[in-house]
Design a protein around this motif. Structure first.
Motif, PDB file in Angstrom:
ATOM      1  N   LEU A 198       4.641  -8.336  46.514  1.00 14.04           N
ATOM      2  CA  LEU A 198       5.566  -7.216  46.356  1.00 14.04           C
ATOM      3  C   LEU A 198       4.816  -5.925  46.017  1.00 14.04           C
ATOM      4  O   LEU A 198       5.133  -4.853  46.542  1.00 14.04           O
ATOM      5  CB  LEU A 198       6.604  -7.530  45.263  1.00 14.04           C
ATOM      6  CG  LEU A 198       7.522  -6.363  44.907  1.00 14.04           C
ATOM      7  CD1 LEU A 198       8.380  -5.938  46.100  1.00 14.04           C
ATOM      8  CD2 LEU A 198       8.419  -6.702  43.727  1.00 14.04           C
TER       9      LEU A 198
ATOM     10  N   GLU B 160       5.703  -5.194  37.307  1.00 10.61           N
ATOM     11  CA  GLU B 160       5.256  -6.443  37.941  1.00 10.61           C
ATOM     12  C   GLU B 160       3.877  -6.875  37.442  1.00 10.61           C
ATOM     13  O   GLU B 160       3.609  -8.071  37.337  1.00 10.61           O
ATOM     14  CB  GLU B 160       5.246  -6.323  39.470  1.00 10.61           C
ATOM     15  CG  GLU B 160       6.607  -6.012  40.124  1.00 10.61           C
ATOM     16  CD  GLU B 160       7.691  -7.049  39.885  1.00 10.61           C
ATOM     17  OE1 GLU B 160       7.595  -7.854  38.948  1.00 10.61           O
ATOM     18  OE2 GLU B 160       8.679  -7.026  40.646  1.00 10.61           O
TER      19      GLU B 160
ATOM     20  N   GLU C  43      14.039  -7.142  35.769  1.00  6.69           N
ATOM     21  CA  GLU C  43      14.292  -7.326  37.202  1.00  6.69           C
ATOM     22  C   GLU C  43      15.634  -6.731  37.630  1.00  6.69           C
ATOM     23  O   GLU C  43      15.835  -6.460  38.808  1.00  6.69           O
ATOM     24  CB  GLU C  43      14.242  -8.805  37.581  1.00  6.69           C
ATOM     25  CG  GLU C  43      12.838  -9.405  37.590  1.00  6.69           C
ATOM     26  CD  GLU C  43      11.911  -8.777  38.619  1.00  6.69           C
ATOM     27  OE1 GLU C  43      12.373  -8.467  39.733  1.00  6.69           O
ATOM     28  OE2 GLU C  43      10.725  -8.584  38.312  1.00  6.69           O
TER      29      GLU C  43
ATOM     30  N   GLU D 249      13.783 -12.017  43.923  1.00  4.62           N
ATOM     31  CA  GLU D 249      14.285 -11.519  42.643  1.00  4.62           C
ATOM     32  C   GLU D 249      15.633 -12.162  42.296  1.00  4.62           C
ATOM     33  O   GLU D 249      15.882 -12.517  41.149  1.00  4.62           O
ATOM     34  CB  GLU D 249      14.396  -9.991  42.680  1.00  4.62           C
ATOM     35  CG  GLU D 249      13.024  -9.333  42.533  1.00  4.62           C
ATOM     36  CD  GLU D 249      12.987  -7.859  42.908  1.00  4.62           C
ATOM     37  OE1 GLU D 249      13.977  -7.346  43.456  1.00  4.62           O
ATOM     38  OE2 GLU D 249      11.943  -7.220  42.658  1.00  4.62           O
TER      39      GLU D 249
ATOM     40  N   GLU E 189       7.804   0.420  38.819  1.00  3.86           N
ATOM     41  CA  GLU E 189       8.116  -0.980  39.107  1.00  3.86           C
ATOM     42  C   GLU E 189       6.826  -1.791  39.290  1.00  3.86           C
ATOM     43  O   GLU E 189       6.732  -2.940  38.846  1.00  3.86           O
ATOM     44  CB  GLU E 189       9.006  -1.074  40.364  1.00  3.86           C
ATOM     45  CG  GLU E 189       9.396  -2.500  40.672  1.00  3.86           C
ATOM     46  CD  GLU E 189      10.535  -2.630  41.675  1.00  3.86           C
ATOM     47  OE1 GLU E 189      11.505  -1.855  41.584  1.00  3.86           O
ATOM     48  OE2 GLU E 189      10.452  -3.521  42.540  1.00  3.86           O
TER      49      GLU E 189
ATOM     50  N   HIS F   3      14.971  -3.683  39.358  1.00  2.14           N
ATOM     51  CA  HIS F   3      14.271  -3.899  40.635  1.00  2.14           C
ATOM     52  C   HIS F   3      15.290  -4.285  41.714  1.00  2.14           C
ATOM     53  O   HIS F   3      15.181  -3.893  42.865  1.00  2.14           O
ATOM     54  CB  HIS F   3      13.246  -5.027  40.527  1.00  2.14           C
ATOM     55  CG  HIS F   3      12.173  -4.757  39.508  1.00  2.14           C
ATOM     56  ND1 HIS F   3      11.097  -5.595  39.332  1.00  2.14           N
ATOM     57  CD2 HIS F   3      12.002  -3.741  38.632  1.00  2.14           C
ATOM     58  CE1 HIS F   3      10.321  -5.109  38.386  1.00  2.14           C
ATOM     59  NE2 HIS F   3      10.844  -3.987  37.935  1.00  2.14           N
TER      60      HIS F   3
HETATM   61 FE   LIG Z   1      10.594  -7.441  40.503  1.00  2.64          FE
END
Ligand SMILES: [Fe+2]
Ligand SMILES: [Fe+2]
Length: 308
Positions: free
Chosen positions: A86, A114, A194, A163, A110, A197
């Motif tokens: 990702l 991660e 998350e 996710e 983001e 996200h």
């Molecule tokens: Fe994520």
């Protein structure tokens, strides 16, 4: 529905504000010195890949808990793999874009989330005393090229898929008081971070999918099918079964055909299947891979693996 750039900026601004308020440093947030609790499972036993099979009955209580320890470690190590993929997709997404936009700044934020998640998962695996199983060799190899073919739409759709399935599993785990506290803490931090996200991926996906032509759509449907198949079938490394004294080949076969486990996967993917299906992304030749992975109704229960 086409989302205009000002809306995109407004969403990114909101997500940046949430990130500033609800971000966790797992190194200080979690008490890594606390001992594991004797006799507690590491994930809900009914979500185990062997739950409900004759092999599960053979295992007995202690080895079943051991199996949940190794399965949780395997899913976490595959989680690190997903996050690396990702990060590459996001990096490519923003490479040529203006860094003063909130959209790019949120993508960078983001990526920061991660990297912390990956360290958190790695620490948890270590604390469990398990190896970093990761995906098998075939998946690792395919992962390299998947990143090259997962462009924009399929990149965001693939991220959303992973996710959402982790979100379903972790929401259940964080609420389960019978589990190891460490599993629950890790699940809670991941679920909170998350959530934004998922919002970001959904909005980007809707925007890009609306603008895509028929060829691009056909391409992304197929690539997404491949990515989803790979992600779903590699969550549990066969080494997990060997760690609890089972024949890994046989146990893997049993797990692939286990209706309980397939139900777990279909349950975890229920929301994202509805979302992506609603957009028209689960159609054409790619749909077969969704079905083969056990994610659609009337799944093929033979559990044959076209990559094996
Ligand atoms: Fe994520
Ligand atoms: Fe994450």
């Amino acid at each position: 529905m086409t989302i205009a750039p000002p809306d995109r900026e407004r969403t990114a601004e909101r997500l940046l504000r949430t990130s500033a308020k609800h971000s966790y440093d797992p190194l200080t947030e979690i008490d890594w010195e606390a001992p594991l609790v004797e006799g507690r499972p590491f994930s809900p036993p009914h979500r185990s890949s062997l739950y409900g099979t004759a092999l599960w009955e053979e295992l007995g209580e202690e080895r079943r808990i051991e199996l949940t320890r190794h399965e949780t470690a395997s899913v976490a190590s595959v989680g690190v793999w997903f996050e690396c993929l990702l990060i590459r997709v996001l990096m490519r997404h923003i490479y040529d874009q203006d860094p003063t936009t909130k959209h790019v700044q949120y993508a960078l934020t983001e990526i920061g989330d991660e990297t912390r998640h990956s360290v958190m998962f790695a620490r948890m695996i270590d604390k469990f005393g398990c190896p970093a199983y990761g995906p098998d060799r075939v998946a690792r190899l395919l992962g390299r090229s998947v990143v090259l073919v997962l462009r924009q739409i399929s990149g965001f759709a693939g991220a959303l898929f992973v996710e959402e399935i982790l979100d379903a599993l972790q929401r259940e785990a964080m609420a389960d008081e019978t589990l190891q506290p460490l599993s629950r803490q890790v699940a809670r931090i991941h679920v909170v971070e998350e959530a934004r996200h998922i919002r970001y991926a959904k909005q980007e996906l809707a925007r890009q999918w609306t603008a895509a032509g028929p060829f691009a759509r056909a391409y992304h449907r197929l690539v997404l099918g491949g990515a989803v198949y790979l992600a779903t079938t590699r969550l549990v490394h066969p080494g997990v079964y060997a760690a609890v004294g089972l024949d890994p080949r046989r146990a893997r076969r049993v797990a692939a055909r286990n209706p309980h486990y397939r139900q777990t996967l279909a349950w975890a993917a229920g929301k994202v299947v509805a979302e992506l299906g609603g957009l028209g992304m689960i159609k054409g030749p790619g749909r077969r891979l969704w079905r083969r992975a056990g994610l659609l109704p009337q799944a093929d229960l033979r559990g044959r693996d076209p990559l094996a």
